[in-house]
Design a protein around this motif. Structure first.
Motif, PDB file in Angstrom:
ATOM      1  N   LYS A  43      40.751  63.058  -5.732  1.00  0.00           N
ATOM      2  CA  LYS A  43      41.734  62.056  -5.310  1.00  0.00           C
ATOM      3  C   LYS A  43      42.933  62.723  -4.634  1.00  0.00           C
ATOM      4  CE  LYS A  43      40.753  58.469  -8.757  1.00  0.00           C
ATOM      5  NZ  LYS A  43      41.316  57.676  -9.885  1.00  0.00           N
ATOM      6  N   GLU A  44      43.359  63.881  -5.208  1.00  0.00           N
ATOM      7  CA  GLU A  44      44.492  64.588  -4.625  1.00  0.00           C
ATOM      8  C   GLU A  44      44.188  65.064  -3.209  1.00  0.00           C
ATOM      9  OE1 GLU A  44      47.693  65.228  -5.682  1.00  0.00           O
ATOM     10  OE2 GLU A  44      47.172  63.698  -7.154  1.00  0.00           O
ATOM     11  N   GLN A  45      42.955  65.510  -2.986  1.00  0.00           N
ATOM     12  CA  GLN A  45      42.582  65.958  -1.653  1.00  0.00           C
ATOM     13  C   GLN A  45      42.653  64.811  -0.649  1.00  0.00           C
ATOM     14  OE1 GLN A  45      38.744  67.815  -1.978  1.00  0.00           O
ATOM     15  NE2 GLN A  45      39.503  69.489  -3.272  1.00  0.00           N
ATOM     16  N   VAL A  46      42.166  63.634  -1.081  1.00  0.00           N
ATOM     17  CA  VAL A  46      42.249  62.456  -0.208  1.00  0.00           C
ATOM     18  C   VAL A  46      43.708  62.098   0.040  1.00  0.00           C
ATOM     19  CG1 VAL A  46      41.693  59.999  -0.010  1.00  0.00           C
ATOM     20  CG2 VAL A  46      40.011  61.585  -0.976  1.00  0.00           C
ATOM     21  N   LYS A  47      44.500  62.152  -1.028  1.00  0.00           N
ATOM     22  CA  LYS A  47      45.919  61.807  -0.903  1.00  0.00           C
ATOM     23  C   LYS A  47      46.645  62.805   0.000  1.00  0.00           C
ATOM     24  CE  LYS A  47      48.678  62.328  -4.448  1.00  0.00           C
ATOM     25  NZ  LYS A  47      49.300  62.131  -5.776  1.00  0.00           N
ATOM     26  N   ASP A  48      46.370  64.117  -0.218  1.00  0.00           N
ATOM     27  CA  ASP A  48      47.023  65.127   0.619  1.00  0.00           C
ATOM     28  C   ASP A  48      46.673  64.940   2.092  1.00  0.00           C
ATOM     29  OD1 ASP A  48      48.098  66.173  -1.652  1.00  0.00           O
ATOM     30  OD2 ASP A  48      46.710  67.875  -1.804  1.00  0.00           O
ATOM     31  N   SER A  49      45.444  64.516   2.337  1.00  0.00           N
ATOM     32  CA  SER A  49      45.007  64.338   3.723  1.00  0.00           C
ATOM     33  C   SER A  49      45.804  63.247   4.427  1.00  0.00           C
ATOM     34  CB  SER A  49      43.511  64.009   3.749  1.00  0.00           C
ATOM     35  OG  SER A  49      43.082  63.745   5.062  1.00  0.00           O
ATOM     36  N   PHE A  50      45.940  62.099   3.783  1.00  0.00           N
ATOM     37  CA  PHE A  50      46.657  61.021   4.467  1.00  0.00           C
ATOM     38  C   PHE A  50      48.172  61.249   4.440  1.00  0.00           C
ATOM     39  CE2 PHE A  50      47.513  58.718   0.473  1.00  0.00           C
ATOM     40  CZ  PHE A  50      48.705  58.077   0.770  1.00  0.00           C
ATOM     41  N   ILE A  51      48.687  62.015   3.424  1.00  0.00           N
ATOM     42  CA  ILE A  51      50.120  62.335   3.414  1.00  0.00           C
ATOM     43  C   ILE A  51      50.463  63.279   4.561  1.00  0.00           C
ATOM     44  CG2 ILE A  51      51.885  63.606   2.125  1.00  0.00           C
ATOM     45  CD1 ILE A  51      50.941  62.235  -0.387  1.00  0.00           C
ATOM     46  N   ASN A  52      49.552  64.204   4.875  1.00  0.00           N
ATOM     47  CA  ASN A  52      49.781  65.075   6.030  1.00  0.00           C
ATOM     48  C   ASN A  52      49.917  64.255   7.318  1.00  0.00           C
ATOM     49  OD1 ASN A  52      49.864  67.628   4.852  1.00  0.00           O
ATOM     50  ND2 ASN A  52      47.638  67.774   4.758  1.00  0.00           N
ATOM     51  N   PHE A  76      55.865  58.646 -10.257  1.00  0.00           N
ATOM     52  CA  PHE A  76      56.112  59.632  -9.209  1.00  0.00           C
ATOM     53  C   PHE A  76      54.846  59.837  -8.367  1.00  0.00           C
ATOM     54  CE2 PHE A  76      59.768  62.224 -11.306  1.00  0.00           C
ATOM     55  CZ  PHE A  76      60.665  61.260 -10.867  1.00  0.00           C
ATOM     56  N   ILE A  77      55.075  60.066  -7.061  1.00  0.00           N
ATOM     57  CA  ILE A  77      53.985  60.443  -6.158  1.00  0.00           C
ATOM     58  C   ILE A  77      54.310  61.826  -5.615  1.00  0.00           C
ATOM     59  CG2 ILE A  77      52.754  59.890  -4.018  1.00  0.00           C
ATOM     60  CD1 ILE A  77      53.574  56.951  -4.508  1.00  0.00           C
ATOM     61  N   PHE A  78      53.346  62.737  -5.719  1.00  0.00           N
ATOM     62  CA  PHE A  78      53.609  64.091  -5.243  1.00  0.00           C
ATOM     63  C   PHE A  78      52.387  64.616  -4.520  1.00  0.00           C
ATOM     64  CE2 PHE A  78      53.459  63.753  -9.872  1.00  0.00           C
ATOM     65  CZ  PHE A  78      52.148  64.120 -10.101  1.00  0.00           C
ATOM     66  N   SER A  79      52.653  65.598  -3.688  1.00  0.00           N
ATOM     67  CA  SER A  79      51.575  66.140  -2.876  1.00  0.00           C
ATOM     68  C   SER A  79      51.962  67.535  -2.402  1.00  0.00           C
ATOM     69  CB  SER A  79      51.315  65.223  -1.680  1.00  0.00           C
ATOM     70  OG  SER A  79      50.292  65.743  -0.851  1.00  0.00           O
ATOM     71  N   ASN A  80      50.978  68.206  -1.805  1.00  0.00           N
ATOM     72  CA  ASN A  80      51.198  69.508  -1.180  1.00  0.00           C
ATOM     73  C   ASN A  80      51.067  69.364   0.340  1.00  0.00           C
ATOM     74  OD1 ASN A  80      50.965  70.214  -3.867  1.00  0.00           O
ATOM     75  ND2 ASN A  80      49.938  72.138  -3.414  1.00  0.00           N
ATOM     76  N   LYS A  81      51.917  70.051   1.058  1.00  0.00           N
ATOM     77  CA  LYS A  81      51.770  70.160   2.514  1.00  0.00           C
ATOM     78  C   LYS A  81      52.043  71.608   2.869  1.00  0.00           C
ATOM     79  CE  LYS A  81      53.510  68.429   6.949  1.00  0.00           C
ATOM     80  NZ  LYS A  81      52.187  68.416   7.585  1.00  0.00           N
TER      81      LYS A  81
END
Length: 735
Positions: A460-469, A541-546
């Motif tokens: 899920k994080e990978q999908v989230k990181d993709s659209f956050i980028n 909270f929503i967090f991600s890596n970029k």
């Protein structure tokens, strides 16, 4: 020579006694022996009364009587002390005994026995009783027959002893036959005990009988049910390091009392005791000891075998249960019942309350038996202090003033990481081997479930990181697609969000110890734990890596119109978590602006990055900063990428940058500190940890290189603006 009638009578009696002696040894029972003796006396001597009385402890009991009344019989037993002490030692007659002192003589008088004499029954030094022969009319007694009758009495005593021996031997044979018929190898331990205690009670004429078996694990004797009759004994008899059996069973192989106990021994090892009490008549004798010892010899091995068979059967059943339980645990993970299903299955097996926590001691799943849900918070907080901080896994947790609960905690590990904690409402010493295996199985399955859950979350994080980028791109393409992805994570992009950037700077020691890959792994480790801490602080909270950035999205309304206080609280919380978990490194938070629509995310993200740069250069001790509170930086932010900005920086600071790169003395940093200390020499020297004369020398060198008067206010303004533009343009350690 012609014999007189008296001599003929004496000869006839002697022959009769001789024949009787020979005949007595042929009988197999005491009763037959005594009955034959009485009948022979009555027929040959034509007497009116014959009685045989045997001694038992301190009393006299009639064993065989012919001619006496019922009242005579009911007058027994008699205390030996109330009778003539010569009855058991020598022959007596009515003429040579003191009637007034002998209770037995008085009873004979009551029966109107006019003439009588006694014969003591002695075998070697063992006196068993005496025989009485009486006549209701006056009959002359032949004194010369005294020795003959005394010898005959010895033969009678031997015959009685032989008969008793035969009876005992027969009883043993019957007992052995009874053992083979009634104590079957496939009998349960309860069935064996029931038959044994009944046999022991009837064999010793006791009203109560029981068996104690020794429990090595608990170090005590346990009353094995069922008992026979009413037994006035405790169910558990603790040893307490006193292994002298007689201290716990005072009547161990001791006759003459109201209780009697014999040990059950196999290969010199005591496995229990056989106990009887409250004899129906009299006290327990040596004969009773022989009965119990005969039983103990044969039943000890059978009881031990039955107990071993029972233990083996229970062990086998537990193994089957363990296999079923393991299959059920696996089934729970396959059928998506997750932590709740595993916890419920474990609680059902152990019959105890079971709780599962994450690594921050937050309850994930629980099955409560007698505990309440309100107790969970108390247990969680108490365990957080003791288990997480002090590594104590055996706890007595005070629930309230009147109640405490015993818990044991096990860490759940997987892939070298701590994933959570398992707690069971019982001290660990009360777990048997199979229960410990059950715990180990559960820990393994929990670990698999944690890893499985992590894989799902990582996907899920990978999908989230993709659209956050895509969301944080300079130019947002396909906004509708981004909105659809956001909906999958319950993220409403129409709301105002504050975007912040988190930066982790490793300590110098960490940087020196490892290469770039190791440093990156260390940062990832710290970030994983910070992310879990952020979830504890606010699950929304929503967090991600970029790239190397850790980005946090917070709904603006959570700041409650006081952003500085909110972010100060969050920063302090994360710092404390890092200290608690012993995470090395320095955390910085650059707080960007608020988004009003999907196209402002990039700009707010860049503001967070610039805030990180300023913190790192200007205010590292503060640790966090809101971009909107950075003053002139917010104005210069829009000029940072302009060519004029670069020219401005080079014109005012390039000579210092070049000198600092070539020399060991950092004049660039010296001027920065001097300007931000408002030209105060003392404060600047203290901040740089140099002497004041050294600072003055450096200031002169700086003015020489830049060819400016740094005391001029216009020149100072230009230099400070150059530094601020430099901070905005300079790449931070994570960018």
């Amino acid at each position: 020579m012609k014999l007189s009638k008296r001599d003929i009578l004496v000869k006839r009696i002697e022959n009769h006694l001789r024949l009787t002696s020979r005949q007595l040894v042929k009988f197999d029972t005491e009763e037959e022996t005594l009955q034959y003796l009485i009948n022979s006396f009555r027929s040959e001597l034509h007497c009116d009364f014959v009685g045989i009385f045997l001694k038992e402890e301190h009393q006299l009991f009639p064993k065989a009587i012919s001619g006496g009344s019922e009242s005579f019989v009911h007058s027994f037993p008699l205390n030996i002390i109330d009778c003539s002490n010569e009855l058991l030692t020598k022959s007596l007659t009515i003429e040579n005994t003191h009637i007034q002192d002998c209770q037995f003589s008085k009873l004979l008088m009551t029966e109107k026995i006019t003439t009588w004499f006694t014969l003591p029954l002695k075998e070697a030094n063992n006196i068993s009783g005496f025989c009485v022969i009486g006549f209701m009319s006056a009959v002359p007694l032949f004194i010369e027959m005294d020795d003959t009758f005394n010898e005959f009495s010895k033969d009678v005593a031997v015959a009685i002893s032989l008969a008793k021996g035969k009876e005992k031997q027969k009883e043993k044979m019957i007992g052995i036959e009874w053992f083979s018929q009634n104590l079957l190898l496939d009998s349960t331990i309860e069935q064996l005990v029931e038959r044994i205690v009944e046999r022991a009670a009837k064999g010793t004429k006791a009203t109560g009988a029981c068996i104690y078996l020794f429990d090595e694990k608990e170090d005590c004797f346990v009353l094995q049910s069922p008992a026979y009759g009413v037994v006035k004994q405790p169910e558990i008899m603790a040893i307490a390091d006193d292994y002298v059996l007689k201290h716990h069973f005072p009547c161990l192989e001791v006759p003459g009392g109201g209780q009697l106990t014999v040990p059950l021994v196999i290969n010199l090892k005591t496995i229990g005791v056989l106990h009887v009490e409250d004899k129906r008549k009299g006290v327990f004798t040596n004969d009773d000891i022989e009965v119990l010892e005969l039983m103990s010899t044969h039943v000890a091995s059978m009881l031990e075998n039955a107990r071993l068979y029972k233990n083996e059967k229970e062990h086998k059943q537990k193994l089957h249960s363990l296999l079923d339980y393991h299959q059920e645990l696996i089934k729970k993970t396959v059928e998506q019942e997750g932590f709740e299903g595993i916890t419920g299955a474990l609680s059902k097996l152990l019959l105890k309350s079971v709780l599962l926590f994450d690594r921050f001691m937050r309850p994930l799943a629980y099955s409560l038996l007698h505990l309440k849900e309100t107790d969970l918070r108390i247990i969680s907080k108490f365990a957080e202090k003791k288990v997480m901080n002090n590594r104590k896994y055996e706890l007595v947790i005070p629930i309230n003033d009147n109640r405490s609960e015993n818990f044991h905690f096990w860490p759940v590990n997987g892939a070298g990481d701590l994933l959570g904690y398992l707690a069971v409402n019982i001290p660990s010493e009360e777990f048997d081997e199979l229960e410990r295996i059950s715990i180990e199985l559960a820990l393994n399955v929990y670990s698999v479930q944690f890893v499985k859950q992590k894989l799902v979350l990582d996907t899920k994080e990978q999908v989230k990181d993709s659209f956050i980028n895509k969301l944080l791109a300079k130019k947002v393409e396909d906004p509708n697609s981004i909105m659809q992805y956001a909906n999958l994570f319950n993220w409403d992009l129409r709301k105002e969000y504050r975007i912040s950037v988190l930066s982790i700077i490793l300590n110098d020691d960490e940087i020196k110890k490892g290469n770039l890959l190791e440093q990156q792994a260390k940062k990832s480790f710290v970030w994983e734990r910070l992310r879990a801490s952020l979830q504890l602080f606010d699950p929304d909270f929503i967090f991600s890596n970029k790239g190397d950035d850790f980005i946090l999205f917070v709904e603006a309304e959570k700041e409650w119109k006081n952003p500085e206080k909110y972010w100060d609280t969050l920063y302090e919380y994360l710092n404390n978590r890092m200290k608690m978990e012993k995470m090395s490194g320095q955390l910085y938070i650059g707080v960007g602006g608020k988004t009003s629509d999907i196209h402002e995310y990039y700009n707010c993200y860049q503001q967070g990055i610039q805030a990180i740069n300023v913190i790192n250069q200007r205010i590292p001790r503060q640790g966090f900063a809101l971009f909107e509170k950075l003053g002139a930086y917010t104005l210069l932010y829009h000029l940072r990428n302009n060519d004029f900005a670069s020219d401005f920086i080079n014109r005012h600071l390039k000579p210092l940058l070049q000198h600092s790169d070539q020399k060991n003395v950092d004049l660039f940093q010296t001027l920065r500190v001097y300007l931000f200390q408002n030209g105060n020499l003392k404060e600047t020297a203290d901040t740089l940890f140099i002497h004041r004369s050294t600072l003055q020398y450096r200031i002169e060198k700086i003015q020489s290189l830049l060819k400016v008067d740094i005391n001029d206010s216009e020149e100072r303004l230009n230099l400070m603006m150059a530094y601020k533009l430099y901070d905005l343009q300079r790449v931070s350690p994570n960018h």
